[in-house]
Scaffold this motif. Structure first.
Motif, mmCIF file in Angstrom:
data_model
loop_
_atom_site.group_PDB
_atom_site.id
_atom_site.type_symbol
_atom_site.label_atom_id
_atom_site.label_comp_id
_atom_site.label_asym_id
_atom_site.label_seq_id
_atom_site.Cartn_x
_atom_site.Cartn_y
_atom_site.Cartn_z
ATOM 1 N N THR A 1 0.848 -1.188 0.000
ATOM 2 C CA THR A 1 0.000 0.000 0.000
ATOM 3 C C THR A 1 0.883 1.237 0.000
ATOM 4 O O THR A 1 2.047 1.197 0.420
ATOM 5 C CB THR A 1 -0.925 0.037 1.227
ATOM 6 O OG1 THR A 1 -0.124 0.047 2.414
ATOM 7 C CG2 THR A 1 -1.857 -1.160 1.252
ATOM 8 N N HIS A 2 0.337 2.340 -0.481
ATOM 9 C CA HIS A 2 1.075 3.602 -0.526
ATOM 10 C C HIS A 2 0.467 4.573 0.474
ATOM 11 O O HIS A 2 -0.755 4.718 0.544
ATOM 12 C CB HIS A 2 1.000 4.209 -1.930
ATOM 13 C CG HIS A 2 1.783 5.468 -2.050
ATOM 14 N ND1 HIS A 2 1.220 6.700 -1.906
ATOM 15 C CD2 HIS A 2 3.096 5.677 -2.274
ATOM 16 C CE1 HIS A 2 2.155 7.628 -2.042
ATOM 17 N NE2 HIS A 2 3.299 7.025 -2.270
ATOM 18 N N ARG A 3 1.321 5.194 1.266
ATOM 19 C CA ARG A 3 0.887 6.245 2.189
ATOM 20 C C ARG A 3 1.370 7.570 1.628
ATOM 21 O O ARG A 3 2.567 7.749 1.391
ATOM 22 C CB ARG A 3 1.500 6.030 3.574
ATOM 23 C CG ARG A 3 0.910 4.880 4.321
ATOM 24 C CD ARG A 3 1.407 4.914 5.781
ATOM 25 N NE ARG A 3 1.301 3.585 6.334
ATOM 26 C CZ ARG A 3 2.313 2.765 6.586
ATOM 27 N NH1 ARG A 3 3.544 3.157 6.356
ATOM 28 N NH2 ARG A 3 2.105 1.578 7.095
ATOM 29 N N ARG B 1 2.232 13.626 4.382
ATOM 30 C CA ARG B 1 1.253 14.319 5.199
ATOM 31 C C ARG B 1 1.950 15.172 6.258
ATOM 32 O O ARG B 1 3.121 14.984 6.552
ATOM 33 C CB ARG B 1 0.299 13.331 5.857
ATOM 34 C CG ARG B 1 0.992 12.358 6.783
ATOM 35 C CD ARG B 1 0.106 11.145 7.072
ATOM 36 N NE ARG B 1 0.706 10.260 8.046
ATOM 37 C CZ ARG B 1 1.629 9.344 7.777
ATOM 38 N NH1 ARG B 1 2.081 9.190 6.556
ATOM 39 N NH2 ARG B 1 2.100 8.573 8.736
ATOM 40 N N TYR C 1 5.648 3.366 1.824
ATOM 41 C CA TYR C 1 4.888 2.170 1.492
ATOM 42 C C TYR C 1 4.669 1.338 2.756
ATOM 43 O O TYR C 1 5.482 1.356 3.671
ATOM 44 C CB TYR C 1 5.624 1.315 0.462
ATOM 45 C CG TYR C 1 5.698 1.960 -0.892
ATOM 46 C CD1 TYR C 1 4.602 1.932 -1.752
ATOM 47 C CD2 TYR C 1 6.849 2.603 -1.328
ATOM 48 C CE1 TYR C 1 4.655 2.531 -2.994
ATOM 49 C CE2 TYR C 1 6.912 3.198 -2.563
ATOM 50 C CZ TYR C 1 5.807 3.163 -3.400
ATOM 51 O OH TYR C 1 5.869 3.757 -4.631
#
Length: 98
Positions: free
Chosen positions: A58-60, A63, A80
């Protein structure tokens, strides 16, 4: 939370006993499984064993965050992660256990 656990050595021994294979052979298969799994996930390939589990990268997104000690605003880089999803057979086994 579960009060029992099964470490790698115990898992290899249990699979060897259940399959009739040697522990060395089962250990080699477990090593190969994790090697293929890690390479696939690193390449962005979803690994799915229907009914049992699915593993994907998954990609974060980047932020804004805060340093909890100072309260200073910081930028958290994009990164990731790995997502594991339990399949229907695994979920059913968890519900049926006591």
């Amino acid at each position: 939370m579960a009060d029992k656990s099964l470490n790698r050595t115990e898992l290899v021994a249990a699979v060897a006993a259940a399959s009739g294979q040697s522990q060395a052979a089962v250990n080699g298969v477990v090593d190969a499984l994790f090697s293929v799994l890690s390479t696939s996930v690193a390449d962005g390939v979803k690994v799915s064993i229907p009914g049992w589990l699915a593993v994907e990268r998954t990609h974060r997104a980047a932020r804004a965050g805060r340093n909890p000690q100072t309260g200073e605003a910081i930028e958290i880089k994009a990164s990731y992660g790995v997502k594991l999803s339990a399949g229907s057979k695994l979920k059913a086994a968890a519900k049926d256990s006591k």
